[in-house]
Write an enzyme that holds these catalytic residues in place. Structure first.
Site, short mmCIF file in Angstrom:
data_model
loop_
_atom_site.label_atom_id
_atom_site.label_comp_id
_atom_site.label_asym_id
_atom_site.label_seq_id
_atom_site.Cartn_x
_atom_site.Cartn_y
_atom_site.Cartn_z
N GLU A 98 0.83 -1.20 0.00
CA GLU A 98 0.00 0.00 0.00
C GLU A 98 0.88 1.25 0.00
OE1 GLU A 98 -2.39 -0.62 3.46
OE2 GLU A 98 -3.01 -2.61 2.74
N SER A 112 -5.55 -4.64 0.66
CA SER A 112 -5.96 -6.04 0.72
C SER A 112 -4.74 -6.87 1.10
CB SER A 112 -6.51 -6.50 -0.64
OG SER A 112 -6.88 -7.86 -0.60
N GLU A 113 -4.53 -7.00 2.41
CA GLU A 113 -3.31 -7.66 2.90
C GLU A 113 -3.23 -9.12 2.47
OE1 GLU A 113 -3.80 -3.93 4.82
OE2 GLU A 113 -5.22 -5.63 4.71
N ASP A 169 -0.44 -4.63 12.72
CA ASP A 169 -1.79 -5.01 13.13
C ASP A 169 -2.60 -5.60 11.98
OD1 ASP A 169 -0.65 -2.45 14.12
OD2 ASP A 169 -2.07 -2.74 15.75
N HIS A 212 -3.32 0.01 15.56
CA HIS A 212 -2.20 0.42 14.73
C HIS A 212 -0.89 0.51 15.51
CE1 HIS A 212 -5.64 1.70 12.32
NE2 HIS A 212 -4.85 1.77 11.27
#
Length: 369
Positions: A47, A77-78, A103, A145
């Site tokens: 990202e 979209s990990e 996270d 986070h």
């Protein structure tokens, strides 16, 4: 970067401003840039990787160097980020994939823990998995986070886990990760991206070198107490070590783990045989942490050498609070001093900053805190 000092100090030994020095982000950049020229199969994505020098400026300058198909942005979209990295590696490529925050690993749980980690073994060694997954550990950003999940990764066989805390180690470990064939989870702390090199006198070398994965490093020699750290707590432990020496005459040997898996205990056990006492510190929550595993192993390997139990100082076992309450959550120098006083060496005229005696620890455990 050519005009920056490669050390935290000038030729007279005076500390330089961080803005005039090569930091951890710059050291990582140098290793990646070099390998991009050497390995035509190497690609990097995540990202905001191509915009603004990456989310945390590690890729500043890469956009002008690399074509879009070798450095590009991804959707949020990990699972897709890690899953496509696995697929590209299985087809013979090499990948640096990035998760903007630690996270977010939960969104790629299967891809990391069941795919990335296992395909080399499941193929009987026929397939390789040369993937470096860069994971940034936040602070100041609250519950979702600012978590350190390195211990979760350490629990999964098949992954190598590193967490450098100095520019020298960051560059050398990145070179090692990018020249091997195993998947490496490369943790980076947002607290110290601008940290210059203050432990290697010559600073960060310009050219190629490797720091072996799995080997801890003595950052400061000492006689009376060993302190083993993971990640950014290295600098808070160094501050605690100076206080212990200046106020209480306790000489501290400071060891940076650098890696979590694999981990060679030889240097740590050698230190414990000398000091007979050890404190372990990291920003991960204390319960179930990699430090607890290390403490148990040290107790097993050096039981007869210890004058006190290995003592772990981690973050509190509750949800990460917002920035203004972080002092009550993450370990600071006072927490290390508290642990030393309560569990290892009573410090003369010392008043603990907050409770951490056995009764308090047992109560926290009963409450799940």
């Amino acid at each position: 970067l050519a005009g920056l000092s490669r050390s935290a100090f000038d030729e007279k030994g005076q500390r330089l401003p961080k803005a005039k020095c090569i930091g951890i982000r710059d050291a990582i950049f140098e290793a990646i840039l070099d390998r991009m020229y050497e390995d035509p199969t190497l690609i990097a994505y995540g990202e905001e990787n191509r915009d603004w020098g990456g989310a945390f400026a590690v890729y500043r300058g890469l956009t002008e160097t690399l074509p879009y198909h070798r450095l590009f942005n991804t959707p949020i979209s990990e699972g897709a980020i890690v899953g496509t990295a696995v697929g590209y590696a299985l087809e013979g490529g090499r990948v640096i994939a990035e998760l903007m925050y630690c996270d977010f690993m939960g969104r790629a749980g299967d891809e990391i823990f069941n795919q990335l980690s296992k395909w080399q073994s499941m193929s009987g060694g026929l397939l390789r998995m040369p993937v470096v997954l860069r994971v940034s550990v936040g602070s100041k950003y609250g519950a979702q986070h600012s978590q350190d999940w390195s211990s979760i990764c350490a629990h999964i066989p098949g992954l190598k886990i590193v967490f450098p805390a100095t520019p020298y180690d960051a560059k050398g470990l990145m070179y090692s990760a990018l020249t091997g064939t195993d998947p490496v989870i490369f943790f980076e702390s947002q607290r110290i991206y601008d940290q210059p090199e203050e432990f290697v006198r010559e600073g960060v070398p310009v050219g190629y070198y490797e720091v072996p994965i799995g080997e801890p490093d003595i950052k400061k020699p000492g006689r009376d107490l060993t302190i083993l750290t993971i990640g950014a707590t290295l600098y808070r432990a160094l501050e605690a070590a100076h206080i212990l020496e200046e106020k209480y005459g306790i000489s501290c040997e400071l060891i940076d783990a650098r890696s979590i898996v694999p981990f060679n205990y030889d240097r740590v056990i050698e230190s414990v045989r000398k000091t007979r006492k050890i404190v372990l510190a990291s920003d991960a929550c204390e319960r179930g942490s990699a430090l607890q595993t290390m403490a148990a192993k040290i107790a097993q390997f050096a039981f007869d050498e210890l004058d006190a139990p290995p003592t772990v100082v981690g973050s509190r076992n509750w949800i990460t609070p917002p920035d203004e309450l972080e002092d009550a959550f993450f370990p600071y120098p006072s927490d290390i001093l508290d642990a030393v006083h309560e569990h290892i060496i009573p410090l003369k005229d010392y008043a603990p900053a907050r409770p951490c005696d056995v009764a308090d620890l047992m109560q926290r455990s009963r409450l799940g805190l």
